[in-house]
Design a protein around this motif. Structure first.
Motif, PDB file in Angstrom:
ATOM      1  N   SER A 136       0.835  -1.206   0.000  1.00  0.00           N
ATOM      2  CA  SER A 136       0.000   0.000   0.000  1.00  0.00           C
ATOM      3  C   SER A 136       0.867   1.252   0.000  1.00  0.00           C
ATOM      4  CB  SER A 136      -0.918   0.031   1.227  1.00  0.00           C
ATOM      5  OG  SER A 136      -1.844  -1.025   1.168  1.00  0.00           O
ATOM      6  N   HIS A 137       1.879   1.292   0.875  1.00  0.00           N
ATOM      7  CA  HIS A 137       2.748   2.463   0.918  1.00  0.00           C
ATOM      8  C   HIS A 137       3.475   2.630  -0.415  1.00  0.00           C
ATOM      9  CE1 HIS A 137       5.504   5.555   2.187  1.00  0.00           C
ATOM     10  NE2 HIS A 137       6.542   4.778   1.969  1.00  0.00           N
ATOM     11  N   SER A 138       3.983   1.545  -0.954  1.00  0.00           N
ATOM     12  CA  SER A 138       4.686   1.613  -2.235  1.00  0.00           C
ATOM     13  C   SER A 138       3.758   2.121  -3.332  1.00  0.00           C
ATOM     14  CB  SER A 138       5.226   0.230  -2.613  1.00  0.00           C
ATOM     15  OG  SER A 138       6.081  -0.258  -1.597  1.00  0.00           O
ATOM     16  N   MET A 139       2.501   1.683  -3.283  1.00  0.00           N
ATOM     17  CA  MET A 139       1.508   2.124  -4.270  1.00  0.00           C
ATOM     18  C   MET A 139       1.270   3.625  -4.138  1.00  0.00           C
ATOM     19  SD  MET A 139      -0.483   0.925  -6.723  1.00  0.00           S
ATOM     20  CE  MET A 139      -0.677  -0.836  -6.455  1.00  0.00           C
ATOM     21  N   LEU A 140       1.175   4.114  -2.896  1.00  0.00           N
ATOM     22  CA  LEU A 140       0.970   5.551  -2.686  1.00  0.00           C
ATOM     23  C   LEU A 140       2.145   6.349  -3.255  1.00  0.00           C
ATOM     24  CD1 LEU A 140      -0.448   5.640   0.969  1.00  0.00           C
ATOM     25  CD2 LEU A 140      -1.712   5.974  -1.144  1.00  0.00           C
ATOM     26  N   VAL A 141       3.372   5.842  -3.083  1.00  0.00           N
ATOM     27  CA  VAL A 141       4.533   6.534  -3.634  1.00  0.00           C
ATOM     28  C   VAL A 141       4.465   6.533  -5.161  1.00  0.00           C
ATOM     29  CG1 VAL A 141       7.052   6.555  -3.828  1.00  0.00           C
ATOM     30  CG2 VAL A 141       5.990   6.069  -1.634  1.00  0.00           C
ATOM     31  N   SER A 142       4.057   5.411  -5.750  1.00  0.00           N
ATOM     32  CA  SER A 142       3.906   5.362  -7.213  1.00  0.00           C
ATOM     33  C   SER A 142       2.900   6.401  -7.680  1.00  0.00           C
ATOM     34  CB  SER A 142       3.434   3.978  -7.666  1.00  0.00           C
ATOM     35  OG  SER A 142       4.416   3.005  -7.425  1.00  0.00           O
ATOM     36  N   LEU A 143       1.791   6.512  -6.942  1.00  0.00           N
ATOM     37  CA  LEU A 143       0.773   7.497  -7.303  1.00  0.00           C
ATOM     38  C   LEU A 143       1.339   8.915  -7.199  1.00  0.00           C
ATOM     39  CD1 LEU A 143      -2.496   6.107  -5.634  1.00  0.00           C
ATOM     40  CD2 LEU A 143      -1.708   5.835  -7.955  1.00  0.00           C
ATOM     41  N   ALA A 144       2.121   9.161  -6.135  1.00  0.00           N
ATOM     42  CA  ALA A 144       2.709  10.491  -5.947  1.00  0.00           C
ATOM     43  C   ALA A 144       3.648  10.827  -7.104  1.00  0.00           C
ATOM     44  CB  ALA A 144       3.445  10.560  -4.618  1.00  0.00           C
ATOM     45  N   ASP A 155       6.844   8.222   6.200  1.00  0.00           N
ATOM     46  CA  ASP A 155       6.117   7.819   4.987  1.00  0.00           C
ATOM     47  C   ASP A 155       5.585   9.035   4.246  1.00  0.00           C
ATOM     48  OD1 ASP A 155       4.666   4.673   6.245  1.00  0.00           O
ATOM     49  OD2 ASP A 155       6.653   5.176   5.456  1.00  0.00           O
ATOM     50  N   CYS A 156       5.077  10.024   4.985  1.00  0.00           N
ATOM     51  CA  CYS A 156       4.564  11.242   4.337  1.00  0.00           C
ATOM     52  C   CYS A 156       5.698  11.984   3.643  1.00  0.00           C
ATOM     53  CB  CYS A 156       3.881  12.153   5.353  1.00  0.00           C
ATOM     54  SG  CYS A 156       2.281  11.502   5.877  1.00  0.00           S
ATOM     55  N   LEU A 157       6.874  11.985   4.277  1.00  0.00           N
ATOM     56  CA  LEU A 157       8.036  12.639   3.679  1.00  0.00           C
ATOM     57  C   LEU A 157       8.393  11.958   2.361  1.00  0.00           C
ATOM     58  CD1 LEU A 157       9.869  14.946   4.389  1.00  0.00           C
ATOM     59  CD2 LEU A 157      11.154  13.439   5.876  1.00  0.00           C
ATOM     60  N   ALA A 158       8.358  10.624   2.351  1.00  0.00           N
ATOM     61  CA  ALA A 158       8.678   9.880   1.128  1.00  0.00           C
ATOM     62  C   ALA A 158       7.709  10.268   0.016  1.00  0.00           C
ATOM     63  CB  ALA A 158       8.610   8.374   1.386  1.00  0.00           C
ATOM     64  N   ILE A 159       6.437  10.418   0.365  1.00  0.00           N
ATOM     65  CA  ILE A 159       5.432  10.736  -0.645  1.00  0.00           C
ATOM     66  C   ILE A 159       5.602  12.162  -1.162  1.00  0.00           C
ATOM     67  CG2 ILE A 159       2.936  11.169  -0.851  1.00  0.00           C
ATOM     68  CD1 ILE A 159       2.672   8.441   0.693  1.00  0.00           C
ATOM     69  N   VAL A 160       5.937  13.105  -0.278  1.00  0.00           N
ATOM     70  CA  VAL A 160       6.148  14.485  -0.720  1.00  0.00           C
ATOM     71  C   VAL A 160       7.377  14.570  -1.629  1.00  0.00           C
ATOM     72  CG1 VAL A 160       6.743  16.807   0.044  1.00  0.00           C
ATOM     73  CG2 VAL A 160       4.967  15.530   1.237  1.00  0.00           C
ATOM     74  N   VAL A 161       8.458  13.917  -1.230  1.00  0.00           N
ATOM     75  CA  VAL A 161       9.673  13.922  -2.056  1.00  0.00           C
ATOM     76  C   VAL A 161       9.381  13.266  -3.410  1.00  0.00           C
ATOM     77  CG1 VAL A 161      12.022  12.999  -2.240  1.00  0.00           C
ATOM     78  CG2 VAL A 161      11.268  14.032  -0.101  1.00  0.00           C
ATOM     79  N   ALA A 162       8.581  12.185  -3.374  1.00  0.00           N
ATOM     80  CA  ALA A 162       8.212  11.507  -4.620  1.00  0.00           C
ATOM     81  C   ALA A 162       7.481  12.448  -5.561  1.00  0.00           C
ATOM     82  CB  ALA A 162       7.340  10.289  -4.325  1.00  0.00           C
ATOM     83  N   SER A 163       6.529  13.226  -5.033  1.00  0.00           N
ATOM     84  CA  SER A 163       5.789  14.109  -5.948  1.00  0.00           C
ATOM     85  C   SER A 163       6.664  15.256  -6.431  1.00  0.00           C
ATOM     86  CB  SER A 163       4.478  14.612  -5.354  1.00  0.00           C
ATOM     87  OG  SER A 163       4.618  14.954  -4.023  1.00  0.00           O
ATOM     88  N   GLN A 164       7.697  15.618  -5.646  1.00  0.00           N
ATOM     89  CA  GLN A 164       8.628  16.652  -6.107  1.00  0.00           C
ATOM     90  C   GLN A 164       9.532  16.138  -7.222  1.00  0.00           C
ATOM     91  OE1 GLN A 164       9.961  19.887  -4.161  1.00  0.00           O
ATOM     92  NE2 GLN A 164       7.748  19.934  -4.104  1.00  0.00           N
ATOM     93  N   LEU A 165      10.059  14.924  -7.033  1.00  0.00           N
ATOM     94  CA  LEU A 165      11.089  14.420  -7.948  1.00  0.00           C
ATOM     95  C   LEU A 165      10.533  13.592  -9.104  1.00  0.00           C
ATOM     96  CD1 LEU A 165      13.910  13.413  -5.403  1.00  0.00           C
ATOM     97  CD2 LEU A 165      13.565  15.577  -6.571  1.00  0.00           C
ATOM     98  N   GLY A 166       9.280  13.134  -8.994  1.00  0.00           N
ATOM     99  CA  GLY A 166       8.655  12.386 -10.081  1.00  0.00           C
ATOM    100  C   GLY A 166       9.461  11.172 -10.494  1.00  0.00           C
ATOM    101  N   LYS A 167       9.709  11.052 -11.794  1.00  0.00           N
ATOM    102  CA  LYS A 167      10.412   9.877 -12.307  1.00  0.00           C
ATOM    103  C   LYS A 167      11.817   9.726 -11.714  1.00  0.00           C
ATOM    104  CE  LYS A 167       7.929   7.801 -15.724  1.00  0.00           C
ATOM    105  NZ  LYS A 167       6.714   7.450 -15.147  1.00  0.00           N
TER     106      LYS A 167
END
Lengths: 170, 147
Positions: free
Chosen positions: A131-139, B109-121
């Motif tokens: 689930s967490h990995s999926m959320l990162v993919s979505l981001a 986990d939230c930090l990972a998601i924010v960084v992910a949306s900043q850096l994309g691919k």
């Protein structure tokens, strides 16, 4: 998995539905209408790229949580392998199907519940990791569109999905 | 001592050189407060946390996000001794702030998601994995002084 068996099982188990599923179905219905629409819209948009998103999520999970690879010794999980893309697609399409009508998750997922409980027997703690990995993919894929509100809704939905999937384990 | 590969060291330093602390810190904290609302229990003095819009525009939340990034930067500069770097912070979170350490990874986990949306691919699975490892080491160091 014959459909008549699935139906019999649903009738038998509906009365004795476990507390955890009840709680998580309540959690799923704690999703507001706006959240449910948001979730449905996002997965509809991702259905055409299901293989890409699914494979990406799996690769992230394997890289960040190497223990998860132990469930895939029968597949070629190298990047861009046909196995990985096919498997990723399967997962995303199942999640997208559930999103069509979240209130019916237990019905929609009945065959997958049986598969995971009796054949795959994946430790449910791993569901959180995917689930967490999926959320990162979505981001990565959606960027700024993956707003905090969408993220919260999606996290709740994936938690509910995982809980329903694990319901037949014991 | 944590064993970092050359790739991991380079990746962590690269990520932190690319991200804007003023954006990522506040975004990560506000996401944590929105996605995991029980974490708001530690921020009672921050004023209006009533809904996502209020949280995202709350100046105290934003200020705290920057504080967190500055803390993480210390770890990036001392990757071979993150444990020692965070001894005081760990004691602070345990004895004064009394934060349930299970919450640390929620922010991670939230930090990972924010960084992910900043850096994309650019936030490839390998880069992502290095970042998760870094977060795990930070969280483990923050847990150390709890007893």
């Amino acid at each position: 998995m014959r459909s008549d068996n699935a139906e019999a099982e649903r009738d038998n188990t509906s009365a004795e539905r476990s507390t955890s599923t009840r709680c998580f179905l309540q959690a799923a219905t704690m999703l507001s209408k706006r959240e449910k629409d948001l979730i449905k819209e996002i997965w509809e948009r991702l259905t055409p790229v299901a293989a890409e998103i699914g494979a990406d999520a799996l690769l992230r999970m394997f890289a960040s949580y190497p223990g998860t690879k132990t469930y895939f010794s029968h597949l070629d999980i190298s990047p861009n392998s046909s196995h990985l893309l096919a498997h990723g697609k399967k997962i995303v399409l199942a999640i997208a199907e559930g999103a069509q009508d979240i209130s019916q998750l237990t019905v929609t997922l009945a065959p997958l519940q049986t598969l995971h409980a009796y054949q795959l027997r994946i430790d449910p703690r791993n569901f959180k990791l995917l689930s967490h990995s999926m959320l990162v993919s979505l981001a990565c894929y959606l960027g700024d569109e993956f707003t905090p509100v969408a993220h919260a809704a999606m996290d709740k939905y994936l938690s509910a999905f995982a809980a329903v999937l694990a319901e037949k384990y014991r | 001592m944590v064993a970092w590969t050359d790739f991991e060291r380079a990746t962590i330093k690269d990520i932190f050189s690319k991200i804007d602390y003023e954006v990522v810190g506040p975004a990560a904290i506000s996401r944590c407060l929105i996605v995991y609302p029980w974490t708001q229990r530690y921020f009672a003095g921050f004023g209006n946390l009533y809904n996502a819009a209020a949280i995202t525009s709350n100046p105290k939340v934003a200020a705290h996000g920057k504080v967190v990034m500055q803390g993480l930067e210390k770890a990036v500069k001392n990757m071979d001794n993150i444990k020692a770097t965070f001894t005081e912070l760990s004691t602070l979170h345990s004895e004064k702030l009394q934060v349930d350490p299970d919450n640390f990874m929620l922010l991670g986990d939230c930090l990972a998601i924010v960084v992910a949306s900043q850096l994309g691919k650019d936030f490839s699975p390998e880069v992502h994995a290095a970042f998760q490892k870094f977060l795990a080491v930070v969280v483990s160091s923050l847990r150390r002084q709890y007893y």
